[in-house]
Design a protein around this motif. Structure first.
Motif, PDB file in Angstrom:
ATOM      1  N   ARG A 119     -21.049  44.065 -37.003  1.00 30.48           N
ATOM      2  CA  ARG A 119     -19.791  44.439 -37.665  1.00 30.48           C
ATOM      3  C   ARG A 119     -19.250  43.279 -38.493  1.00 30.48           C
ATOM      4  N   PHE A 120     -19.335  42.065 -37.965  1.00 29.25           N
ATOM      5  CA  PHE A 120     -18.868  40.902 -38.725  1.00 29.25           C
ATOM      6  C   PHE A 120     -19.612  40.787 -40.055  1.00 29.25           C
ATOM      7  N   ARG A 121     -20.906  41.068 -40.039  1.00 28.82           N
ATOM      8  CA  ARG A 121     -21.680  40.973 -41.281  1.00 28.82           C
ATOM      9  C   ARG A 121     -21.323  42.090 -42.267  1.00 28.82           C
ATOM     10  N   LEU A 122     -20.699  43.141 -41.766  1.00 26.51           N
ATOM     11  CA  LEU A 122     -20.320  44.270 -42.622  1.00 26.51           C
ATOM     12  C   LEU A 122     -18.900  44.148 -43.160  1.00 26.51           C
ATOM     13  N   ILE A 123     -18.205  43.066 -42.822  1.00 26.27           N
ATOM     14  CA  ILE A 123     -16.847  42.825 -43.324  1.00 26.27           C
ATOM     15  C   ILE A 123     -16.824  41.472 -44.007  1.00 26.27           C
ATOM     16  N   GLY A 124     -16.467  41.429 -45.265  1.00 30.58           N
ATOM     17  CA  GLY A 124     -16.377  40.177 -46.005  1.00 30.58           C
ATOM     18  C   GLY A 124     -16.369  40.459 -47.492  1.00 30.58           C
ATOM     19  N   ASN A 125     -16.119  39.433 -48.252  1.00 32.27           N
ATOM     20  CA  ASN A 125     -16.039  39.618 -49.706  1.00 32.27           C
ATOM     21  C   ASN A 125     -17.421  39.422 -50.342  1.00 32.27           C
ATOM     22  N   ILE A 126     -18.301  40.325 -50.013  1.00 30.28           N
ATOM     23  CA  ILE A 126     -19.631  40.331 -50.615  1.00 30.28           C
ATOM     24  C   ILE A 126     -19.746  41.597 -51.448  1.00 30.28           C
ATOM     25  N   SER A 151       4.324  42.381 -40.355  1.00 31.19           N
ATOM     26  CA  SER A 151       3.169  43.227 -40.049  1.00 31.19           C
ATOM     27  C   SER A 151       2.077  43.131 -41.103  1.00 31.19           C
ATOM     28  N   VAL A 152       2.437  42.841 -42.359  1.00 29.88           N
ATOM     29  CA  VAL A 152       1.426  42.886 -43.420  1.00 29.88           C
ATOM     30  C   VAL A 152       0.369  41.795 -43.235  1.00 29.88           C
ATOM     31  N   VAL A 153       0.755  40.664 -42.671  1.00 31.85           N
ATOM     32  CA  VAL A 153      -0.206  39.569 -42.513  1.00 31.85           C
ATOM     33  C   VAL A 153      -1.274  39.938 -41.489  1.00 31.85           C
ATOM     34  N   ASP A 154      -0.837  40.438 -40.335  1.00 32.35           N
ATOM     35  CA  ASP A 154      -1.824  40.826 -39.323  1.00 32.35           C
ATOM     36  C   ASP A 154      -2.618  42.038 -39.781  1.00 32.35           C
ATOM     37  N   ASN A 155      -1.965  42.994 -40.461  1.00 33.06           N
ATOM     38  CA  ASN A 155      -2.686  44.172 -40.942  1.00 33.06           C
ATOM     39  C   ASN A 155      -3.767  43.800 -41.947  1.00 33.06           C
ATOM     40  N   ALA A 156      -3.470  42.800 -42.782  1.00 32.14           N
ATOM     41  CA  ALA A 156      -4.416  42.416 -43.829  1.00 32.14           C
ATOM     42  C   ALA A 156      -5.540  41.537 -43.292  1.00 32.14           C
ATOM     43  N   LEU A 157      -5.212  40.601 -42.431  1.00 26.37           N
ATOM     44  CA  LEU A 157      -6.203  39.623 -41.987  1.00 26.37           C
ATOM     45  C   LEU A 157      -6.853  39.970 -40.661  1.00 26.37           C
ATOM     46  N   GLY A 158      -6.165  40.788 -39.840  1.00 27.03           N
ATOM     47  CA  GLY A 158      -6.687  41.113 -38.525  1.00 27.03           C
ATOM     48  C   GLY A 158      -8.078  41.715 -38.526  1.00 27.03           C
ATOM     49  N   PRO A 159      -8.348  42.764 -39.343  1.00 29.59           N
ATOM     50  CA  PRO A 159      -9.680  43.376 -39.309  1.00 29.59           C
ATOM     51  C   PRO A 159     -10.809  42.405 -39.622  1.00 29.59           C
ATOM     52  N   PHE A 160     -10.534  41.384 -40.416  1.00 28.21           N
ATOM     53  CA  PHE A 160     -11.577  40.428 -40.777  1.00 28.21           C
ATOM     54  C   PHE A 160     -11.710  39.312 -39.747  1.00 28.21           C
ATOM     55  N   LEU A 161     -10.576  38.803 -39.258  1.00 29.74           N
ATOM     56  CA  LEU A 161     -10.609  37.600 -38.428  1.00 29.74           C
ATOM     57  C   LEU A 161     -10.712  37.885 -36.939  1.00 29.74           C
ATOM     58  N   ALA A 162     -10.319  39.071 -36.482  1.00 32.50           N
ATOM     59  CA  ALA A 162     -10.278  39.345 -35.045  1.00 32.50           C
ATOM     60  C   ALA A 162     -11.634  39.116 -34.388  1.00 32.50           C
ATOM     61  N   GLY A 163     -11.678  38.186 -33.428  1.00 34.39           N
ATOM     62  CA  GLY A 163     -12.895  37.896 -32.691  1.00 34.39           C
ATOM     63  C   GLY A 163     -13.905  37.038 -33.424  1.00 34.39           C
ATOM     64  N   ARG A 164     -13.615  36.637 -34.652  1.00 34.66           N
ATOM     65  CA  ARG A 164     -14.587  35.897 -35.464  1.00 34.66           C
ATOM     66  C   ARG A 164     -14.521  34.397 -35.154  1.00 34.66           C
ATOM     67  N   SER A 171     -12.138  47.912 -49.334  1.00 35.81           N
ATOM     68  CA  SER A 171     -13.178  48.575 -48.545  1.00 35.81           C
ATOM     69  C   SER A 171     -14.097  47.554 -47.883  1.00 35.81           C
ATOM     70  N   ARG A 172     -14.432  46.491 -48.603  1.00 37.04           N
ATOM     71  CA  ARG A 172     -15.286  45.449 -48.011  1.00 37.04           C
ATOM     72  C   ARG A 172     -14.617  44.801 -46.798  1.00 37.04           C
ATOM     73  N   LEU A 173     -13.291  44.727 -46.842  1.00 38.39           N
ATOM     74  CA  LEU A 173     -12.548  44.047 -45.782  1.00 38.39           C
ATOM     75  C   LEU A 173     -12.029  45.014 -44.734  1.00 38.39           C
ATOM     76  N   SER A 174     -12.499  46.262 -44.771  1.00 35.17           N
ATOM     77  CA  SER A 174     -12.107  47.281 -43.801  1.00 35.17           C
ATOM     78  C   SER A 174     -10.620  47.573 -43.854  1.00 35.17           C
ATOM     79  N   LEU A 175     -10.067  47.568 -45.079  1.00 39.12           N
ATOM     80  CA  LEU A 175      -8.667  47.906 -45.289  1.00 39.12           C
ATOM     81  C   LEU A 175      -8.581  49.189 -46.107  1.00 39.12           C
ATOM     82  N   VAL A 176      -7.381  49.756 -46.179  1.00 39.95           N
ATOM     83  CA  VAL A 176      -7.183  50.977 -46.951  1.00 39.95           C
ATOM     84  C   VAL A 176      -6.256  50.681 -48.130  1.00 39.95           C
TER      85      VAL A 176
END
Length: 625
Positions: free
Chosen positions: A123-130, A448-461, A396-401
């Motif tokens: 999942r980590f490899r599927l989230i990022g700015n690639i 809330s916007v900071v955690d909403n924006a960065l959480g999906p990418f950074l959580a557990g990384r 979409s790359r960062l798992s956001l809407v």
């Protein structure tokens, strides 16, 4: 599509806050309303939570076998897609990067711990700015993996149902005691439970109710009327030839126009409305030719024209233009060699003057209106950025809407409201506070916007020191080691899985930092929950600019632990020292320069400075001029 670069670029996540320079909400909430958690909303939430807590059933949890089968199918779909690419080398490069074999093998094993580990790594490899991670086959695989992780988490249905019911009961008690302006801890607890419930596929009513109550815009961008006027307002000073024929008299002369064009904002929801107005005086000097008779005239006219521009993401539309004109003319002389002809001409001119003036006024009004329409219509050709098209792939790359957006205007500002959250996230129940100072532009960001924006990418990384330094470098503040300085081994840190970023805007201060579960440097390692934060407070420079100044020390806390070992205490000091370099001593001290590529001449290259910073009730406000 192409795999041009395999390294992630987390610095782009820091710019997620700027997306919202372009974001809004589906329902408008006035900044004057100061909405908070109402007693009726509190009672409704508690009632829904207590009801749904009694309806938790094991059969609603995600099915582990189905989730494993779905991931296996999505892996095979990705493989087939990549191998079918026109460029076989590019498709193989993607497969090498994704490294799906360990996950495919884990799906066939009996070790759920190994399956969870490899699923998280994939999942980590599927989230990022690639570029390319937004491809549907990859986003479907990522969603399938997330469902698999949820199924692993809730695999023991009986135990999961019992724990979830208890968590809902605790949440009901928390909401009953919650302040009208929920604390950062309360908001974090709500957000965590909504995410958990969304994964569990339980308590749909609770999720919907919480998202409704905590569903206000969490980002707002403003452009002040003064900035719009700077771009639009201008003096009018020009001359043009007169060539006309009225009632058989050919008129030749010159018209001189002096005045000004102004812009004023109008209250509106759904689109920003700008009323552009022309207010000018026209003086004319002309000669009329009617046979052998010449009539020399002077005229003074006042003209106005107005048109309203409607601006939103679809572009610029314009209402019909409205023009008015008034005219006074004087015949200064009538020329002919015979006196009797002059007398007859004077009498005829006096008789025709009222009608001639009416014709002249109407032609002047039409001419002014047509010119005004032509000039303002040029604005209709301006293309407002297609925000969804521009930021959609990155989100979409960062798992956001794609955030919901609403454009609008008040008497003194153009605004875009935004709500940035996924289905498993909340925003806020507290409306943005009013901005009490004048500004050219401003932004308001809710916690809330900071955690909403960065959480999906950074959580557990796991992030290492080099990555953090890259973030700082791209932000314009690289960490520089002095020549000859003794360097310590680089460090790495594991981000927490829930709320990995700390961002609190309360009581005039901003608390910013990270939550981690492990810090390692060389041979030393600390595996405990930790919060590494810095607190910033607004201050004014002697020049009158607003900046943020960090409190002296970086705070390193270990929630839930009363005592550390000697080695752990020493590592705490190391963490504090290393992050003293990460968190700058001051923020927002730089000028903001409008790029030379901006098409509006009036603001191209303009420089702005922050002059107002406010932090209250979970909202950070920054205004520039």
């Amino acid at each position: 599509m192409g795999l041009q670069q395999l390294s992630t670029q987390p610095s782009l996540l820091l710019r997620t806050l700027c997306f919202t320079a372009l974001l809004g909400t589906q329902t408008y909430f006035s900044s004057e309303s100061a909405a908070q958690l109402s007693d009726s909303d509190r009672a409704r939430l508690v009632s829904q939570i207590r009801y749904d807590a009694s309806q938790i059933t094991e059969d609603r949890f995600p099915d582990l076998q189905k989730a494993k089968q779905d991931v296996a199918e999505k892996i095979e779909s990705v493989r087939q897609f990549m191998l079918a690419q026109r460029s076989q080398s590019n498709g193989q490069a993607w497969l090498d990067y994704l490294d799906l074999d360990p996950l495919a093998d884990a799906l066939q094993s009996d070790s759920l711990s190994e399956l969870a580990r490899t699923a998280i790594d994939t999942r980590f490899r599927l989230i990022g700015n690639i570029e390319g991670l937004e491809m549907s086959s990859l986003t479907r695989l990522r969603s399938s993996i997330e469902q698999l992780l949820a199924a692993i988490r809730f695999r023991d249905g009986e135990k999961a149902a019992e724990q979830l019911s208890k968590q809902l009961d605790s949440l009901a008690e928390r909401i009953e005691a919650m302040d009208k302006v929920p604390s950062a801890e309360d908001a974090a607890a709500l957000s965590a439970l909504v995410s958990l419930l969304e994964e569990s596929q339980q308590a749909r009513g609770v999720v919907a109710s919480i998202r409704e109550v905590f569903g206000r815009a969490n980002v707002a961008i403003f452009v002040g009327e003064s900035a719009i006027q700077q771009a639009v307002n201008r003096d009018v000073n020009r001359s043009r030839p007169i060539r006309d024929c009225i009632l058989g008299t050919r008129i030749v002369g010159e018209a001189y126009t002096t005045g000004f064009v102004t812009a004023n904002l109008l209250p509106s929801i759904g689109a920003a409305r700008i009323q552009v107005s022309l207010n000018a005086d026209v003086s004319t000097r002309s000669t009329g030719y009617n046979g052998p008779v010449k009539l020399r005239t002077l005229g003074n006219a006042h003209v106005t024209a107005t048109r309203t521009l409607n601006i939103n993401e679809s572009g610029v539309t314009m209402d019909a233009a409205y023009a008015t004109a008034s005219l006074n003319t004087d015949i200064t002389s009538i020329e002919h060699k015979l006196k009797i002809v002059r007398r007859i001409a004077r009498k005829k001119a006096a008789e025709q003057k009222p009608k001639a003036d009416r014709i002249a006024v109407e032609r002047l009004r039409q001419q002014v209106g047509e010119e005004f329409v032509q000039q303002t219509s040029e604005a209709g050709g301006m293309q407002t950025p297609n925000i969804s098209e521009r930021i959609g792939p990155t989100l979409s790359r960062l798992s956001l809407v794609d955030p919901a957006r609403l454009w609008g205007s008040t008497d003194d500002s153009l605004f875009v409201d935004a709500t940035l959250r996924r289905n498993d996230q909340i925003s806020t129940t507290v409306s943005r506070p009013p901005i009490t100072v004048s500004y050219d532009a401003a932004i308001q960001i809710q916690e809330s916007v900071v955690d909403n924006a960065l959480g999906p990418f950074l959580a557990g990384r796991t992030v290492n020191e080099a990555t953090i330094n890259e973030l700082l470098a791209e932000a314009g503040r690289p960490v520089e080691k002095q020549e000859g300085e003794n360097t310590e081994p680089p460090f790495e840190i594991d981000f927490a899985r829930l709320q990995p970023i700390v961002f609190e805007a309360r009581d005039g201060a901003i608390r910013f930092g990270i939550r981690g579960t492990r810090f390692a440097q060389g041979e030393r390692e600390l595996k405990v929950p930790m919060e590494i934060t810095a607190t910033y407070r607004p201050a004014m420079t002697p020049e009158g600019h607003a900046i943020l100044i960090r409190d002296a020390d970086v705070n390193v806390d270990f929630p839930g632990r009363k005592r550390l070992s000697v080695s752990q205490a020493g590592l705490k000091r190391t963490i504090q020292n290393r992050f003293d370099e990460v968190f700058p001593e001051s923020l927002l001290q730089r000028e903001i320069e409008v790029p030379q590529t901006v098409e509006i001449d009036a603001i191209r290259g303009q420089r702005y400075r922050v002059h107002h910073i406010d932090s209250r009730d979970g909202w950070l406000t920054i205004a520039v001029r």
